[in-house]
Write an enzyme that holds these catalytic residues in place. Sequence first.
Site, PDB file in Angstrom:
ATOM      1  N   LEU A   1      37.951  34.040  40.826  1.00  0.00           N
ATOM      2  CA  LEU A   1      37.657  34.066  39.401  1.00  0.00           C
ATOM      3  C   LEU A   1      38.487  35.212  38.838  1.00  0.00           C
ATOM      4  CD1 LEU A   1      35.796  32.583  37.391  1.00  0.00           C
ATOM      5  CD2 LEU A   1      34.066  34.333  37.823  1.00  0.00           C
ATOM      6  N   ASP A   2      39.336  34.920  37.858  1.00  0.00           N
ATOM      7  CA  ASP A   2      40.265  35.913  37.319  1.00  0.00           C
ATOM      8  C   ASP A   2      39.567  37.210  36.919  1.00  0.00           C
ATOM      9  OD1 ASP A   2      42.335  34.180  37.617  1.00  0.00           O
ATOM     10  OD2 ASP A   2      42.616  33.755  35.488  1.00  0.00           O
ATOM     11  N   PRO A   3      40.267  38.359  37.023  1.00  0.00           N
ATOM     12  CA  PRO A   3      39.698  39.610  36.513  1.00  0.00           C
ATOM     13  C   PRO A   3      39.269  39.520  35.049  1.00  0.00           C
ATOM     14  CG  PRO A   3      41.624  40.089  37.853  1.00  0.00           C
ATOM     15  CD  PRO A   3      41.568  38.590  37.701  1.00  0.00           C
TER      16      PRO A   3
ATOM     17  N   ALA B   1      37.960  36.999  33.651  1.00  0.00           N
ATOM     18  CA  ALA B   1      36.849  36.059  33.511  1.00  0.00           C
ATOM     19  C   ALA B   1      35.594  36.662  34.143  1.00  0.00           C
ATOM     20  CB  ALA B   1      37.182  34.736  34.195  1.00  0.00           C
TER      21      ALA B   1
END
Length: 324
Positions: A50-52, A54
């Site tokens: 999960l992207d930083p 997000a």
Amino acid sequence: MTAPTRVRVQRRPVHGVLLLDKPLGLSSNQALQKAKWLLRAEKAGHTGTLDPLASGILPLCFGAATKFSQLQLEADKTYETRVRLGVTTSTADAEGEVLRERPVACTVGQLVQVLDDFTGPIAQVPPMHSALKKDGKALYEYARDGETVERAARQVLIHDLELLGFELGGAEPFVDLRVRCSKGTYIRTLGEDIGEALGCGGHLTMLRRVETGNLHVAQAITLDQLEALDDAARLRMLHPVEILLHEHPRIVLPPDEAGRFLSGMRRRGDWPDAAAVAVFGEQPEALLGVAHVQQGELIADRLLSPPEIQQALLQFHEARAAVA
């Protein structure tokens, strides 16, 4: 001056799934390492990045649960996001450099039609700022070096695209969406493509994952909440491994059959054919592994070891006893 003594964390076997509400600013691996340290766990892994930029639900697997983490990688996901209309950036999110600004002249009717057009199977070109690899190198590494490489479009499935709110006028027009999609969907690319279809461009300013498979962010705990608990309470936050196997039909074996199954022997029964089943021992009730059934034969695919089974039973027994 004497250097401060470093305290060595005593690791231990920990089994189960922690549903983490990942904060903004941390990578999935950073969040995993913090949770692993707090739980003093020997073995841990996450279920897809999960992207930083997000936030939201990130199931973390410990011990025996790591054997089944792939199942969450394959699961459908649900996100809530805000698309800022009229501004295109280099990364398709708010961290990127502004590339172009355009007026927003679309109507509500056009917006609804575009969202309908993006529901169902669609083709996406992966963004340059992603972890997807080309020739052994992540795309974001090329992007960091100022390079753009050719990427093949990929088919993904948008199950549902719900309009939560919008503002098409004013200084900062936006669209708020809830997206339920297949694995491999890039929400930043989806937001950017929707903006282009509306003729004004767009980029994400917020992204939150609210569901993965049958797991919801309402069940999750934050790192701050986990850190505030004592050791026993932290262990009680772990869900049993079988939470990852909710779609698997359940087969329960008596003790003698369970032992043979754990040794890798095929078992016969009147079970219907199934591509994947969760197999449990009867006494005590415990997950043994996953298998498939073919022509009445139960064939093991992934087994827990006897020590893992005993440790998990003891861990959850002690957790329940502490609450009682």
